[in-house]
Motif scaffolding. Structure first.
Motif, PDB file in Angstrom:
ATOM      1  N   ARG A  12       0.831  -1.210   0.000  1.00  0.00           N
ATOM      2  CA  ARG A  12       0.000   0.000   0.000  1.00  0.00           C
ATOM      3  C   ARG A  12       0.865   1.260   0.000  1.00  0.00           C
ATOM      4  NH1 ARG A  12      -4.599  -0.554   4.397  1.00  0.00           N
ATOM      5  NH2 ARG A  12      -5.305   1.351   3.360  1.00  0.00           N
ATOM      6  N   VAL A  13       1.957   1.228   0.759  1.00  0.00           N
ATOM      7  CA  VAL A  13       2.886   2.366   0.777  1.00  0.00           C
ATOM      8  C   VAL A  13       3.502   2.530  -0.613  1.00  0.00           C
ATOM      9  CG1 VAL A  13       5.086   3.217   1.700  1.00  0.00           C
ATOM     10  CG2 VAL A  13       3.370   2.239   3.252  1.00  0.00           C
ATOM     11  N   GLN A  14       3.930   1.438  -1.209  1.00  0.00           N
ATOM     12  CA  GLN A  14       4.540   1.499  -2.551  1.00  0.00           C
ATOM     13  C   GLN A  14       3.537   2.025  -3.581  1.00  0.00           C
ATOM     14  OE1 GLN A  14       7.777   1.191  -3.069  1.00  0.00           O
ATOM     15  NE2 GLN A  14       7.964   0.777  -0.876  1.00  0.00           N
ATOM     16  N   SER A  15       2.282   1.658  -3.442  1.00  0.00           N
ATOM     17  CA  SER A  15       1.248   2.154  -4.361  1.00  0.00           C
ATOM     18  C   SER A  15       1.109   3.666  -4.256  1.00  0.00           C
ATOM     19  CB  SER A  15      -0.096   1.493  -4.059  1.00  0.00           C
ATOM     20  OG  SER A  15      -0.043   0.122  -4.336  1.00  0.00           O
ATOM     21  N   GLN A  16       1.196   4.174  -3.032  1.00  0.00           N
ATOM     22  CA  GLN A  16       1.110   5.623  -2.844  1.00  0.00           C
ATOM     23  C   GLN A  16       2.340   6.317  -3.435  1.00  0.00           C
ATOM     24  OE1 GLN A  16      -1.483   7.489  -1.598  1.00  0.00           O
ATOM     25  NE2 GLN A  16      -2.561   5.545  -1.716  1.00  0.00           N
ATOM     26  N   LEU A  17       3.498   5.725  -3.263  1.00  0.00           N
ATOM     27  CA  LEU A  17       4.719   6.294  -3.836  1.00  0.00           C
ATOM     28  C   LEU A  17       4.637   6.329  -5.360  1.00  0.00           C
ATOM     29  CD1 LEU A  17       7.417   4.618  -1.578  1.00  0.00           C
ATOM     30  CD2 LEU A  17       6.814   7.049  -1.630  1.00  0.00           C
ATOM     31  N   ALA A  18       4.026   5.312  -5.941  1.00  0.00           N
ATOM     32  CA  ALA A  18       3.917   5.233  -7.400  1.00  0.00           C
ATOM     33  C   ALA A  18       3.043   6.346  -7.974  1.00  0.00           C
ATOM     34  CB  ALA A  18       3.360   3.873  -7.807  1.00  0.00           C
ATOM     35  N   LEU A  19       2.172   6.904  -7.153  1.00  0.00           N
ATOM     36  CA  LEU A  19       1.335   8.014  -7.618  1.00  0.00           C
ATOM     37  C   LEU A  19       2.140   9.287  -7.856  1.00  0.00           C
ATOM     38  CD1 LEU A  19      -1.755   7.560  -5.273  1.00  0.00           C
ATOM     39  CD2 LEU A  19      -1.577   6.943  -7.691  1.00  0.00           C
ATOM     40  N   GLY A  20       3.327   9.360  -7.241  1.00  0.00           N
ATOM     41  CA  GLY A  20       4.185  10.523  -7.421  1.00  0.00           C
ATOM     42  C   GLY A  20       3.883  11.679  -6.481  1.00  0.00           C
ATOM     43  N   ILE A  21       2.975  11.478  -5.553  1.00  0.00           N
ATOM     44  CA  ILE A  21       2.628  12.542  -4.600  1.00  0.00           C
ATOM     45  C   ILE A  21       3.648  12.601  -3.468  1.00  0.00           C
ATOM     46  CG2 ILE A  21       0.863  13.303  -2.952  1.00  0.00           C
ATOM     47  CD1 ILE A  21      -1.191  11.863  -4.782  1.00  0.00           C
ATOM     48  N   TYR A  22       4.154  11.431  -3.087  1.00  0.00           N
ATOM     49  CA  TYR A  22       5.104  11.322  -1.980  1.00  0.00           C
ATOM     50  C   TYR A  22       6.461  10.920  -2.515  1.00  0.00           C
ATOM     51  CZ  TYR A  22       0.706  11.071   0.584  1.00  0.00           C
ATOM     52  OH  TYR A  22      -0.541  11.334   1.088  1.00  0.00           O
ATOM     53  N   ASN A  23       7.502  11.368  -1.811  1.00  0.00           N
ATOM     54  CA  ASN A  23       8.868  11.043  -2.215  1.00  0.00           C
ATOM     55  C   ASN A  23       9.472   9.901  -1.419  1.00  0.00           C
ATOM     56  OD1 ASN A  23       9.137  13.120  -4.209  1.00  0.00           O
ATOM     57  ND2 ASN A  23       9.231  14.585  -2.522  1.00  0.00           N
ATOM     58  N   THR A  24       8.974   9.689  -0.209  1.00  0.00           N
ATOM     59  CA  THR A  24       9.540   8.649   0.652  1.00  0.00           C
ATOM     60  C   THR A  24       8.424   7.913   1.382  1.00  0.00           C
ATOM     61  OG1 THR A  24       9.695  10.074   2.606  1.00  0.00           O
ATOM     62  CG2 THR A  24      11.593  10.094   1.091  1.00  0.00           C
ATOM     63  N   PRO A  25       8.722   6.691   1.828  1.00  0.00           N
ATOM     64  CA  PRO A  25       7.734   5.984   2.639  1.00  0.00           C
ATOM     65  C   PRO A  25       7.378   6.752   3.915  1.00  0.00           C
ATOM     66  CG  PRO A  25       9.383   4.449   1.855  1.00  0.00           C
ATOM     67  CD  PRO A  25       9.863   5.828   1.493  1.00  0.00           C
ATOM     68  N   ALA A  26       8.339   7.465   4.476  1.00  0.00           N
ATOM     69  CA  ALA A  26       8.073   8.247   5.689  1.00  0.00           C
ATOM     70  C   ALA A  26       7.008   9.312   5.434  1.00  0.00           C
ATOM     71  CB  ALA A  26       9.358   8.889   6.195  1.00  0.00           C
ATOM     72  N   GLU A  27       7.018   9.927   4.255  1.00  0.00           N
ATOM     73  CA  GLU A  27       6.002  10.928   3.931  1.00  0.00           C
ATOM     74  C   GLU A  27       4.611  10.290   3.859  1.00  0.00           C
ATOM     75  OE1 GLU A  27       6.986  13.063   0.377  1.00  0.00           O
ATOM     76  OE2 GLU A  27       8.811  13.895   1.234  1.00  0.00           O
ATOM     77  N   VAL A  28       4.538   9.107   3.272  1.00  0.00           N
ATOM     78  CA  VAL A  28       3.255   8.396   3.187  1.00  0.00           C
ATOM     79  C   VAL A  28       2.739   8.108   4.588  1.00  0.00           C
ATOM     80  CG1 VAL A  28       2.106   6.274   2.429  1.00  0.00           C
ATOM     81  CG2 VAL A  28       3.836   7.340   0.963  1.00  0.00           C
TER      82      VAL A  28
END
Length: 71
Positions: A12-28
């Motif tokens: 789920r974290v990787q999916s959010q990163l793939a959207l390009g909104i977040y730069n790091t897992p910590a941001e998610v």
């Protein structure tokens, strides 16, 4: 401190990163925790209103709404 996330959470974290909104897992995770904090504050405010109603101390809906939105 390093955490190992269960595979389904990591996905789920990787999916959010793939959207390009977040730069790091910590941001998610930070954004997710902020949303959780907000939800818990809303629940607490609702519970306070229920408790006041049960105690016979109802509050005007407009006044409650204004105070709730201010928080």
């Amino acid at each position: 401190m390093t955490y190992q996330l269960p595979p389904e959470i990591d996905q789920r974290v990787q999916s959010q990163l793939a959207l390009g909104i977040y730069n790091t897992p910590a941001e998610v995770l930070n954004d997710a925790l902020d949303a959780l904090d907000e939800r818990n504050q809303e629940r607490q405010a609702i519970q306070e209103g229920i408790d006041a109603w049960r105690a016979g101390e109802p509050q005007d809906l407009d006044q409650f709404d204004a105070e709730f939105r201010a928080k």
